[in-house]
Design a protein around this motif. Structure first.
Motif, PDB file in Angstrom:
ATOM      1  N   LYS A  47       1.005  -1.283  -0.052  1.00 27.38           N
ATOM      2  CA  LYS A  47       0.113   0.005  -0.122  1.00 27.38           C
ATOM      3  C   LYS A  47       0.968   1.350  -0.023  1.00 27.38           C
ATOM      4  O   LYS A  47       0.481   1.973  -0.666  1.00 27.38           O
ATOM      5  CB  LYS A  47      -0.853   0.143   1.259  1.00 27.38           C
ATOM      6  N   ILE A  48       2.007   1.148   0.792  1.00 25.69           N
ATOM      7  CA  ILE A  48       2.805   2.216   0.743  1.00 25.69           C
ATOM      8  C   ILE A  48       3.523   2.597  -0.715  1.00 25.69           C
ATOM      9  O   ILE A  48       3.665   3.690  -1.019  1.00 25.69           O
ATOM     10  CB  ILE A  48       3.896   1.895   1.914  1.00 25.69           C
ATOM     11  N   GLN A  49       3.782   1.313  -1.180  1.00 31.24           N
ATOM     12  CA  GLN A  49       4.556   1.437  -2.556  1.00 31.24           C
ATOM     13  C   GLN A  49       3.620   2.187  -3.521  1.00 31.24           C
ATOM     14  O   GLN A  49       4.056   3.021  -4.330  1.00 31.24           O
ATOM     15  CB  GLN A  49       4.927  -0.211  -2.906  1.00 31.24           C
ATOM     16  N   GLU A  50       2.198   1.717  -3.502  1.00 32.40           N
ATOM     17  CA  GLU A  50       1.537   2.669  -4.196  1.00 32.40           C
ATOM     18  C   GLU A  50       1.221   4.208  -3.888  1.00 32.40           C
ATOM     19  O   GLU A  50       1.564   4.944  -5.096  1.00 32.40           O
ATOM     20  CB  GLU A  50       0.007   2.263  -4.043  1.00 32.40           C
ATOM     21  N   LEU A  51       1.149   4.577  -2.633  1.00 32.89           N
ATOM     22  CA  LEU A  51       1.502   6.022  -2.160  1.00 32.89           C
ATOM     23  C   LEU A  51       2.419   6.450  -3.120  1.00 32.89           C
ATOM     24  O   LEU A  51       2.586   7.442  -3.478  1.00 32.89           O
ATOM     25  CB  LEU A  51       1.289   6.143  -0.922  1.00 32.89           C
ATOM     26  N   VAL A  52       3.638   5.848  -2.853  1.00 35.73           N
ATOM     27  CA  VAL A  52       4.908   6.298  -3.185  1.00 35.73           C
ATOM     28  C   VAL A  52       4.880   6.735  -4.794  1.00 35.73           C
ATOM     29  O   VAL A  52       5.409   7.499  -5.244  1.00 35.73           O
ATOM     30  CB  VAL A  52       6.070   5.527  -2.801  1.00 35.73           C
ATOM     31  N   LYS A  53       4.497   5.556  -5.344  1.00 35.32           N
ATOM     32  CA  LYS A  53       4.473   5.676  -6.736  1.00 35.32           C
ATOM     33  C   LYS A  53       3.828   6.741  -7.535  1.00 35.32           C
ATOM     34  O   LYS A  53       4.042   7.382  -8.499  1.00 35.32           O
ATOM     35  CB  LYS A  53       3.821   4.100  -7.408  1.00 35.32           C
ATOM     36  N   ASN A  54       2.568   6.967  -6.774  1.00 26.31           N
ATOM     37  CA  ASN A  54       1.762   7.925  -7.139  1.00 26.31           C
ATOM     38  C   ASN A  54       1.663   9.305  -6.610  1.00 26.31           C
ATOM     39  O   ASN A  54       0.932  10.209  -6.917  1.00 26.31           O
ATOM     40  CB  ASN A  54       0.229   7.548  -7.326  1.00 26.31           C
ATOM     41  N   GLU A  55       2.821   9.731  -5.646  1.00 30.30           N
ATOM     42  CA  GLU A  55       2.977  10.885  -5.296  1.00 30.30           C
ATOM     43  C   GLU A  55       3.627  11.874  -6.150  1.00 30.30           C
ATOM     44  O   GLU A  55       4.643  11.685  -6.977  1.00 30.30           O
ATOM     45  CB  GLU A  55       3.741  10.722  -4.064  1.00 30.30           C
ATOM     46  N   PRO A  56       2.856  13.162  -6.255  1.00 24.27           N
ATOM     47  CA  PRO A  56       3.329  14.057  -6.955  1.00 24.27           C
ATOM     48  C   PRO A  56       4.541  14.691  -6.417  1.00 24.27           C
ATOM     49  O   PRO A  56       4.950  14.696  -5.327  1.00 24.27           O
ATOM     50  CB  PRO A  56       2.363  15.273  -7.046  1.00 24.27           C
ATOM     51  N   ILE A  57       5.763  15.014  -7.435  1.00 22.86           N
ATOM     52  CA  ILE A  57       6.634  15.432  -6.955  1.00 22.86           C
ATOM     53  C   ILE A  57       6.791  16.627  -6.027  1.00 22.86           C
ATOM     54  O   ILE A  57       7.744  17.104  -5.308  1.00 22.86           O
ATOM     55  CB  ILE A  57       7.696  15.573  -8.234  1.00 22.86           C
ATOM     56  N   ARG A  58       5.766  17.426  -6.365  1.00 14.62           N
ATOM     57  CA  ARG A  58       5.749  18.744  -5.495  1.00 14.62           C
ATOM     58  C   ARG A  58       4.923  18.613  -4.172  1.00 14.62           C
ATOM     59  O   ARG A  58       4.568  19.584  -3.519  1.00 14.62           O
ATOM     60  CB  ARG A  58       5.167  19.896  -6.462  1.00 14.62           C
ATOM     61  N   ARG A  59       4.396  17.501  -3.813  1.00 15.60           N
ATOM     62  CA  ARG A  59       3.475  17.430  -2.714  1.00 15.60           C
ATOM     63  C   ARG A  59       4.377  17.708  -1.669  1.00 15.60           C
ATOM     64  O   ARG A  59       3.535  18.425  -0.803  1.00 15.60           O
ATOM     65  CB  ARG A  59       2.968  15.828  -2.848  1.00 15.60           C
ATOM     66  N   ARG A  60       5.547  17.567  -1.101  1.00 10.45           N
ATOM     67  CA  ARG A  60       6.154  17.894   0.013  1.00 10.45           C
ATOM     68  C   ARG A  60       6.221  19.553   0.048  1.00 10.45           C
ATOM     69  O   ARG A  60       6.516  20.044   1.219  1.00 10.45           O
ATOM     70  CB  ARG A  60       7.374  17.320   0.032  1.00 10.45           C
ATOM     71  N   ASN A  61       6.062  20.244  -1.108  1.00 10.75           N
ATOM     72  CA  ASN A  61       6.185  21.528  -1.086  1.00 10.75           C
ATOM     73  C   ASN A  61       4.810  22.205  -0.837  1.00 10.75           C
ATOM     74  O   ASN A  61       4.622  23.511  -0.746  1.00 10.75           O
ATOM     75  CB  ASN A  61       7.029  22.171  -1.939  1.00 10.75           C
ATOM     76  N   SER A  62       3.624  21.306  -0.946  1.00  9.89           N
ATOM     77  CA  SER A  62       2.332  21.816  -1.244  1.00  9.89           C
ATOM     78  C   SER A  62       1.891  22.544   0.207  1.00  9.89           C
ATOM     79  O   SER A  62       2.372  22.166   1.221  1.00  9.89           O
ATOM     80  CB  SER A  62       1.503  20.895  -1.434  1.00  9.89           C
ATOM     81  N   PRO A  63       0.876  23.361   0.156  1.00 10.31           N
ATOM     82  CA  PRO A  63       0.506  24.037   1.416  1.00 10.31           C
ATOM     83  C   PRO A  63      -0.333  23.169   2.208  1.00 10.31           C
ATOM     84  O   PRO A  63      -0.212  23.303   3.665  1.00 10.31           O
ATOM     85  CB  PRO A  63      -0.394  25.294   1.010  1.00 10.31           C
ATOM     86  N   GLU A  64      -0.786  22.150   1.564  1.00 11.03           N
ATOM     87  CA  GLU A  64      -1.646  21.118   2.426  1.00 11.03           C
ATOM     88  C   GLU A  64      -0.706  20.281   3.387  1.00 11.03           C
ATOM     89  O   GLU A  64      -0.940  19.874   4.425  1.00 11.03           O
ATOM     90  CB  GLU A  64      -2.388  20.077   1.699  1.00 11.03           C
ATOM     91  N   TYR A  65       0.577  19.948   2.672  1.00 11.81           N
ATOM     92  CA  TYR A  65       1.499  19.017   3.298  1.00 11.81           C
ATOM     93  C   TYR A  65       1.873  20.165   4.607  1.00 11.81           C
ATOM     94  O   TYR A  65       2.046  19.511   5.561  1.00 11.81           O
ATOM     95  CB  TYR A  65       2.579  18.537   2.666  1.00 11.81           C
ATOM     96  N   LYS A  66       2.297  21.164   4.323  1.00 10.85           N
ATOM     97  CA  LYS A  66       2.731  22.096   5.375  1.00 10.85           C
ATOM     98  C   LYS A  66       2.053  22.391   6.510  1.00 10.85           C
ATOM     99  O   LYS A  66       2.322  22.178   7.646  1.00 10.85           O
ATOM    100  CB  LYS A  66       3.092  23.296   4.851  1.00 10.85           C
ATOM    101  N   ALA A  67       0.622  22.406   5.947  1.00  3.90           N
ATOM    102  CA  ALA A  67      -0.551  22.543   7.021  1.00  3.90           C
ATOM    103  C   ALA A  67      -0.490  21.353   7.803  1.00  3.90           C
ATOM    104  O   ALA A  67      -0.745  21.183   9.107  1.00  3.90           O
ATOM    105  CB  ALA A  67      -1.753  22.629   6.504  1.00  3.90           C
TER     106      ALA A  67
END
Lengths: 398, 180, 168
Positions: free
Chosen positions: B152-172
């Motif tokens: 399941k983690i692998q699926e998440l990792v595979k489909n994660e947008p490259i900018r997710r970690r910079n997104s305001p949602e993630y920062k929130a």
């Protein structure tokens, strides 16, 4: 004339090393703050309690049969022994005599659990000195023991095996077949594991003389089980106070002489052979009879009867709601767990739950000797000493 | 004929001598098949994790051969077992030491919710102190379940947008845990 | 089987410490003696060095709380074992909860060290003279003694639990 100060001054300088709570070489979570002089340990300060889960407080709120899952999680490498110990404690309080077949079935389960416990401990000593092969090899045999548990109770690790008064069901033909196969095939595997480590020069150099303790000090610190026997005292609850018909079986108590890591390893190795011997004897002489004692207040009636029989339904309801009567009294019962004398001190006030339940956890008591055992030795010796003591975090912190 | 199976190529444009896909997908593919887990094993579930790593179940088949005991090099924090309140700050510290991108899997009932230990000393789920990606139920879960959680983690990792970690949602999300 | 009887042990203790023995009971084959808290060291040393009894092994130390026994609410229970005679013995001491003080037995049995710390952690019984009497299992900041009967089991900081589902 002014005195010239030298830049070097022969003051001993110590380093603080924080070993844990999460350190790859400690199995479980304990913290040791080591004071090191170079690579030599000068002092160690322990912190425990990182997975304290308040078992004893929970046990004061739950009916007796609901305490069994808690005992699973004490020493989770050999949970069936803990389960059986708890059932026997309650049976002692109630004054229940179990049929011979129950005793023998329990012994088969307990001794298999002891093999599983010692396999994990000994293979992990191997891992800590850099021999991963033995670990991957014997884990297959742990899986075979898990298969047997699954046939008996349906679970692998936290088994919740048995009931107060007996076992929940008889051994199935598939289970008997698996036990028979295990008895026949395990010796070859254990011999191969023995050949990997027992006379291995590197292994011996790493473990002989590491973390020794004398028998007097071990007794003063309350050691029991394989660690005490490695120091040279043949105290075993199975022989001293036989429970569950252990007196019917022929086995020896292996002892060591030096109390060091190698002796602890060897004692566990020999105990596996002895356990296998006991399993074999119990399996061959398994008596006919019932797999439960006559305690309708605690032993759940079969499901078919609950649906069709009024009396069975009442008993079922009483047990599940925890409304059965228990005598007022205090019981101390000890079994030989994977790590030593596992004691249950149960105080009953006649209520549905224990008034006080205290677990005598062997790990908790002997782990306090650890600083004394590693003082003056190197860090690498301290690591193998810890793994050979087989400190299980669940049992340590309860 | 070799029995080794290659992972499927992501969607892209293929022609004579070239294959074009988005950078995101190529990175996701590489990350998903070489997750380095950090086993944070505290109790019973840790023993089942050992079984998962050992020969019968062999987690290495899913690209997690290399167990990383240092949080600095780990991608996946596997929390297995009860986390007491005394241990909470330690767990948080380990999470903070991990470099982005990082994922967390809570293995077992205790790590997910406190399990049967609704007591004064046990943290009621690790999501009280760190964000969790995948929860694996069970007390303890079988090795198959742990492997299922990893896939399941692998699926998440595979489909994660490259900018997710910079997104305001993630920062929130991180800010809600008080992590900068 | 044990080679000395429980009655013999009780006689020896009663003769040596006539004022100290408060109560005794034999249940499930094990002798249980309630003694005065002040004499615990003397009694344990006597039992350990007695040429016949030789109670050389401290099995267990734990606490117990009886809120209704006024004046002796908190108890310490010692389990002893004589390996030579294979006989077990339980000793109990009670102290009032206003002044829960008892002398440490670490000078007689070193194994008591952590077990007394655990008892202190759970019940707040002060072991006078203990080398390092601090909390062992719980966090140092904890300001109550969780195994006393008046404190609840459940985590009080929980917000996600609706009590109406649990009949509370």
């Amino acid at each position: 004339m002014e005195k010239i100060e030298t830049s070097y001054d022969y003051k001993p300088e110590f380093t603080q090393l924080n070993l844990g709570p999460t350190h790859p070489a400690t199995h479980g979570i304990f913290q040791n703050i080591l004071t090191m002089d170079g690579e030599i340990i000068v002092n160690a300060e322990q912190t425990v309690g990182y997975i304290h889960r308040a078992f004893e407080k929970i046990a004061e709120k739950r009916p007796y049969y609901q305490v069994t899952p808690l005992t699973d999680r004490l020493n989770y490498c050999s949970s069936p022994i803990n389960n059986m110990g708890w059932h026997m404690t309650v049976e002692k309080l109630l004054g229940v005599e179990t049929p011979k077949r129950v005793d023998y079935m329990r012994i088969i389960i307990m001794e298999l659990a002891r093999i599983a416990d010692h396999l994990i401990c000994n293979s992990v000593i191997g891992v800590d000195v850099g021999a991963l092969t033995g670990f991957t090899y014997v884990f297959q045999w742990r899986e075979k023991i898990y298969d047997i548990y699954e046939e008996i109770c349906g679970a692998r690790l936290t088994t919740n095996i048995g009931r107060i008064g007996g076992l929940e069901r008889d051994f199935s033909p598939a289970c008997l077949k698996k036990i028979k196969e295990f008895i026949a095939e395990f010796p070859a595997a254990l011999i191969e594991f023995t050949n990997l480590l027992e006379r291995n020069r590197i292994f011996m150099d790493r473990t002989i003389g590491a973390g020794p303790i004398s028998v007097d000090r071990a007794l003063a610190y309350g050691f029991t089980g394989p660690n005490l026997r490695a120091a040279g005292l043949d105290y075993d609850v199975r022989v001293m106070n036989p429970y569950s018909s252990y007196q019917d079986f022929d086995f020896v108590i292996p002892i060591g002489t030096q109390g060091d890591t190698y002796d602890r390893f060897m004692v566990r190795q020999q105990e596996m052979w002895e356990s296998l011997k006991i399993v074999k004897q119990a399996f061959e002489n398994l008596p006919e009879g019932k797999f439960f004692a006559d305690v309708p207040d605690f032993f759940l009636p079969p499901k078919e009867e609950v649906y069709h029989n009024m009396e069975a339904l009442i008993f079922h309801f009483k047990i599940v709601m925890g409304e059965a009567d228990v005598p007022v009294g205090e019981v101390y019962h000890a079994v030989e767990g994977g790590n030593g004398e596992l004691g249950y001190y149960l105080v009953s006030d006649g209520g549905r739950a224990a008034y006080r339940l205290h677990f005598r956890r062997p790990c908790f008591i002997y782990y306090q000797a650890y600083p004394e055992m590693i003082k003056g030795s190197t860090l690498s010796d301290a690591i193998v000493t810890m793994s050979s003591m087989n400190v299980i975090a669940g049992e340590l912190d309860a | 004929m070799s029995t080794i199976q290659l992972t499927d190529a992501p969607a892209g444009i293929e022609g004579q001598g070239f294959f074009a896909t988005s950078f995101e997908k190529a990175v996701g593919l590489a990350r998903a098949n070489s997750i380095w887990p950090l086993p944070f094993a505290t109790s019973c579930c840790g023993i089942e994790f050992m079984a998962t790593m050992a020969s019968n179940y062999d987690l290495a088949r899913f690209g997690s051969e290399r167990i990383s005991f240092s949080p600095r090099q780990a991608d996946l924090l596997m929390v297995m077992g009860t986390i007491a309140k005394k241990m909470g700050p330690v767990l948080r510290q380990v999470y903070l030491q991990m470099a982005e991108p990082r994922w967390v899997i809570a293995v077992g009932a205790c790590a997910s919710s406190g399990g049967i230990f609704d007591t004064y000393s046990v943290l009621q789920g690790i999501d009280k102190v760190i964000p969790v990606d995948v929860y694996v139920p069970g007390c303890p879960p079988r090795p198959e379940q742990i492997i299922d959680g990893i896939t399941k983690i692998q699926e998440l990792v595979k489909n994660e947008p490259i900018r997710r970690r910079n997104s305001p949602e993630y920062k929130a999300l991180l800010a809600s845990y008080g992590i900068q | 089987m044990s080679t000395i009887s429980n009655g013999y042990i009780l006689n020896e203790i009663s003769e040596q410490f006539p004022d100290s023995v408060i109560d005794s009971l034999e249940s499930y084959g094990m002798l249980s003696i309630e003694v005065k808290a002040n004499d615990i060291i003397a009694i344990l040393s006597f039992l350990k060095t007695h040429p016949q009894i030789q109670m050389n092994f401290l099995t267990d130390v734990c606490g117990i709380h009886y809120p209704d026994q006024i004046g002796k609410e908190l108890g310490v229970v010692y389990h002893l074992h004589s390996f030579t005679n294979n006989v077990r013995l339980r000793l109990k001491c009670f102290v009032p909860s206003e002044k829960p003080e008892i002398h440490t037995i670490t000078s007689v049995f070193e194994a008591a060290n952590w077990q007394e710390r655990e008892t202190f952690d759970f019940y707040g019984i002060e072991f006078v003279g203990h080398p390092n009497l601090t909390r062992i299992l719980n966090v140092d900041e904890m300001d109550y003694f969780p195994l006393r009967k008046e404190y609840p089991l459940e985590d009080q900081t929980r917000t996600d639990k609706d009590d109406s589902y649990f009949g509370r």
